[in-house]
Scaffold this motif. Structure first.
Motif, short mmCIF file in Angstrom:
data_model
loop_
_atom_site.label_atom_id
_atom_site.label_comp_id
_atom_site.label_asym_id
_atom_site.label_seq_id
_atom_site.Cartn_x
_atom_site.Cartn_y
_atom_site.Cartn_z
N GLU A 102 35.95 39.88 42.32
CA GLU A 102 36.58 39.08 43.39
C GLU A 102 37.93 38.54 42.97
OE1 GLU A 102 35.72 39.08 46.38
OE2 GLU A 102 33.79 40.08 46.09
N VAL A 103 38.12 38.22 41.72
CA VAL A 103 39.45 37.80 41.24
C VAL A 103 40.45 38.94 41.38
CG1 VAL A 103 40.75 37.28 39.13
CG2 VAL A 103 38.74 35.93 39.73
N LEU A 104 40.03 40.15 41.04
CA LEU A 104 40.92 41.30 41.20
C LEU A 104 41.27 41.53 42.66
CD1 LEU A 104 39.23 43.78 38.67
CD2 LEU A 104 41.30 42.41 38.32
N ASN A 105 40.29 41.36 43.54
CA ASN A 105 40.56 41.49 44.98
C ASN A 105 41.55 40.44 45.45
OD1 ASN A 105 38.88 43.68 45.40
ND2 ASN A 105 37.12 42.43 46.00
N ARG A 106 41.34 39.20 45.01
CA ARG A 106 42.22 38.11 45.46
C ARG A 106 43.65 38.30 44.96
NH1 ARG A 106 39.24 33.13 43.15
NH2 ARG A 106 40.93 31.94 44.16
N LEU A 107 43.77 38.80 43.72
CA LEU A 107 45.11 39.08 43.19
C LEU A 107 45.84 40.11 44.05
CD1 LEU A 107 44.75 39.37 39.29
CD2 LEU A 107 46.35 37.90 40.55
N LEU A 108 45.15 41.20 44.38
CA LEU A 108 45.78 42.26 45.16
C LEU A 108 46.09 41.78 46.58
CD1 LEU A 108 46.76 45.15 45.24
CD2 LEU A 108 44.42 45.89 45.76
N ALA A 109 45.20 40.98 47.15
CA ALA A 109 45.43 40.47 48.51
C ALA A 109 46.67 39.59 48.56
CB ALA A 109 44.21 39.69 48.99
N ARG A 110 46.90 38.78 47.52
CA ARG A 110 48.11 37.93 47.49
C ARG A 110 49.37 38.79 47.41
NH1 ARG A 110 47.21 32.45 46.56
NH2 ARG A 110 49.38 32.21 45.91
N LEU A 111 49.28 39.89 46.68
CA LEU A 111 50.44 40.79 46.60
C LEU A 111 50.73 41.41 47.95
CD1 LEU A 111 49.87 42.65 43.22
CD2 LEU A 111 51.67 41.02 43.75
N VAL A 112 49.67 41.78 48.67
CA VAL A 112 49.84 42.38 50.00
C VAL A 112 50.50 41.38 50.94
CG1 VAL A 112 48.62 43.29 52.00
CG2 VAL A 112 47.90 43.96 49.70
N GLN A 113 50.07 40.11 50.86
CA GLN A 113 50.65 39.09 51.72
C GLN A 113 52.14 38.92 51.45
OE1 GLN A 113 49.37 37.33 54.24
NE2 GLN A 113 47.37 38.31 54.08
N PRO B 278 34.64 38.03 51.57
CA PRO B 278 34.62 36.61 51.95
C PRO B 278 35.47 35.74 51.04
CG PRO B 278 32.40 37.52 51.92
CD PRO B 278 33.29 38.54 51.28
N CYS B 279 35.81 36.25 49.85
CA CYS B 279 36.64 35.47 48.93
C CYS B 279 38.12 35.55 49.27
CB CYS B 279 36.41 35.94 47.50
SG CYS B 279 34.76 35.59 46.86
N VAL B 280 38.51 36.52 50.07
CA VAL B 280 39.90 36.65 50.51
C VAL B 280 40.01 35.91 51.84
CG1 VAL B 280 41.72 38.24 51.21
CG2 VAL B 280 40.19 38.85 49.32
N HIS B 281 40.62 34.74 51.78
CA HIS B 281 40.60 33.84 52.94
C HIS B 281 41.76 34.07 53.90
CE1 HIS B 281 37.33 31.79 51.03
NE2 HIS B 281 38.06 31.45 49.99
N THR B 282 42.48 35.16 53.74
CA THR B 282 43.54 35.50 54.66
C THR B 282 43.21 36.82 55.34
OG1 THR B 282 44.78 36.59 52.89
CG2 THR B 282 45.29 34.27 53.32
N SER B 283 43.84 37.06 56.47
CA SER B 283 43.62 38.31 57.18
C SER B 283 44.75 39.29 56.88
CB SER B 283 43.55 38.06 58.69
OG SER B 283 44.73 37.42 59.14
#
Length: 496
Positions: A252-263, A292-297
């Motif tokens: 989930e940390v890896l997912n959150r890191l990548l999601a922030r980069l996408v944003q 569910p750990c990525v709180h942005t769309s």
């Protein structure tokens, strides 16, 4: 008139037979002692349904227990095929079917006569805790029903499904590690079980795919009751601090890191500081934002796929990782980690396992290296070009791009999050097993559960001392010999 030779011999033989027979009877009656037969062996089965995989463990213990708690040992470990059961929400039937292979292995090990009395539990950890939306909760219910159906059809005593809360997951892992290290119970040279000094207790650092847990016995009282787990094991009481950080597991940390980069990316290309320079891949975005750990769309108008390039910049990677924590919520508080979570001051040694171990084992950092060496090794690895990394580790293709981020995340969590320092770093040992036993929550759960399973006393039986038994056999032989001799004299001796 005196006895004839024949009568004299008969008298001697019959007298010897009577004497030896009577002596034998007295020996067997008088010298018999009561002995305890070894206690029966009890078995238990626990499924660890984690976020990335499901494992089955079979445990066994003598039925008489020790001061109300079983002396438990691992008899079997089996990893079920496929991923974690929480990944089967679209086809719940497969969740139950994925358990059959390991269950058959367990049943082959346990004596058939004990199948019906073997308690069986399935504990769902952080992966299932993340299924929180209405649709996900419905899928979770279907998963539970399918798992229960398969286990109920088997010959074991399937008792319940457990949605294991984070406090218990960490605390049971604490029991496991201290038990296998002999810190809860030790067998002494005098042949008795005893409680070791409390100073031998160690803390537990666990990291799964969705959450990470910290558990230890502090030097003072635990001030936040929600972080306190209490146990009575082998007649002794323990109060353990334990907290689980949901969404701070490796995956989930890896997912959150990548999601922030996408944003932060306004094109179809993102540069990832934690990926090696020269790395380039295209990844689908939809699964990333379903976590569910990525709180942005997903950003409006974003492409379905994103091209990610590695930058190989460990400094920028650490900065990106630090943004996943809320350190400011603990400013000025000595008993606080991050995100406002209470934690007493660290005390004693710690064992770090699961993904803590797997990451540092890959980086060859599980031999007690200094903090300076660990830092230098991780940073050097992160700065290697991707082509060199691929050639150097051809057998680690599935997680190869993520070891840099995982290593830097672990360092950030342990140092800035939990509060370890250069002085306390040597107190952490990175291990996969201890005492030949897998480290995790399942053994601790089963061990604690034995407190509620009735003990069975060893059976009592009359038995002879070996020396007395041997003498009795000799006397029986003499008695039979004398009787046969008397019969031979009577039949074969010539008449006077």
């Amino acid at each position: 008139m005196g006895l004839s030779w024949k009568e004299g011999v008969l008298t001697i033989l019959l007298g010897a037979a009577a004497a030896s027979g009577l002596t034998t009877l007295i020996l067997f009656l008088v010298e018999a002692t009561s002995i305890l037969l070894p206690a029966d062996t009890k078995f238990g089965i626990v499924f660890d349904a984690g976020s990335s995989h499901t494992s089955l463990f079979v445990y066994k213990w003598p039925a008489d227990k020790e001061n109300n708690t079983g002396v438990v040992s691992q008899a079997l470990a089996c990893q079920a095929e496929g991923s974690g059961i929480s990944s089967y929400t679209s086809d719940p039937a497969l969740a139950g079917e994925s358990l059959r292979g390991c269950l058959e292995e367990a049943l082959a090990l346990i004596p058939e006569a004990q199948h019906r009395e073997t308690p069986t539990f399935l504990g769902a950890t952080a992966g299932m805790r993340l299924l929180s939306s209405e649709e996900q909760l419905s899928g979770r219910a279907h998963l539970s029903l399918e798992v229960a159906r398969v286990l109920s059809q088997s010959s074991v005593d399937f008792l319940r499904r457990l949605a294991l809360v984070g406090l218990d997951e960490g605390a049971f892992a604490w029991i496991t590690i201290n038990y296998v290290l002999g810190s809860l119970l030790q067998y002494t040279f005098s042949g008795e079980w005893a409680r070791p000094p409390e100073a031998t207790l160690v803390g537990a650092l666990d990291m799964g795919g969705a959450s990470t847990q910290m558990s230890f016995v502090p030097g003072g009282p635990i001030l936040d009751a929600s972080t306190k787990a209490s146990f009575i094991l082998y007649g002794s009481s323990y109060s353990v601090y334990s907290h689980s950080y949901l969404c701070f597991g490796r995956d989930e940390v890896l997912n959150r890191l990548l999601a922030r980069l996408v944003q932060g990316s306004h094109s179809g290309l993102a540069r990832h500081p934690c990926y090696h320079s020269g790395y380039r891949a295209t990844v689908p975005l939809a699964p990333l934002f379903e976590s569910p750990c990525v709180h942005t769309s997903m950003p409006p108008g974003a492409a379905q796929n994103l091209t990610v390039e590695g930058a190989g910049n460990p400094g920028a990677c650490v900065s990106a990782i630090r943004e996943l924590f809320n350190f400011s919520s603990c400013e000025g508080q000595a008993d606080c980690t991050f995100d406002g979570v209470y934690q007493p001051l660290l005390q004693g040694r710690f064992y770090a396992f699961s993904n803590f171990y797997y990451t540092f084992h890959f980086l060859n950092l599980t031999s007690g290296q200094t903090l300076d060496t660990v830092n230098a090794t991780v940073w050097e690895f992160c700065q290697r070009p991707w082509k060199l990394v691929e050639v150097s580790y051809p057998e680690h293709t599935s997680w190869l791009r993520d070891y840099c981020a995982s290593g830097l995340y672990i360092l950030t969590l342990l140092l800035e999050g939990y509060g370890f320092s250069e002085e306390t770093w040597p107190s952490i040992e990175f291990r996969r097993q201890a005492g030949g036993t897998d480290i995790g929550w399942t053994l601790g759960y089963m061990l604690n559960l034995t407190n509620m399973i009735p003990a069975k006393a060893p059976a009592m039986k009359q038995a002879e001392n070996y020396g007395i038994w041997a003498a009795g056999i000799v006397l029986v032989g003499l008695t039979l010999g004398a009787i046969l001799g008397a019969a031979a004299v009577q039949l074969l001796w010539p008449r006077d």
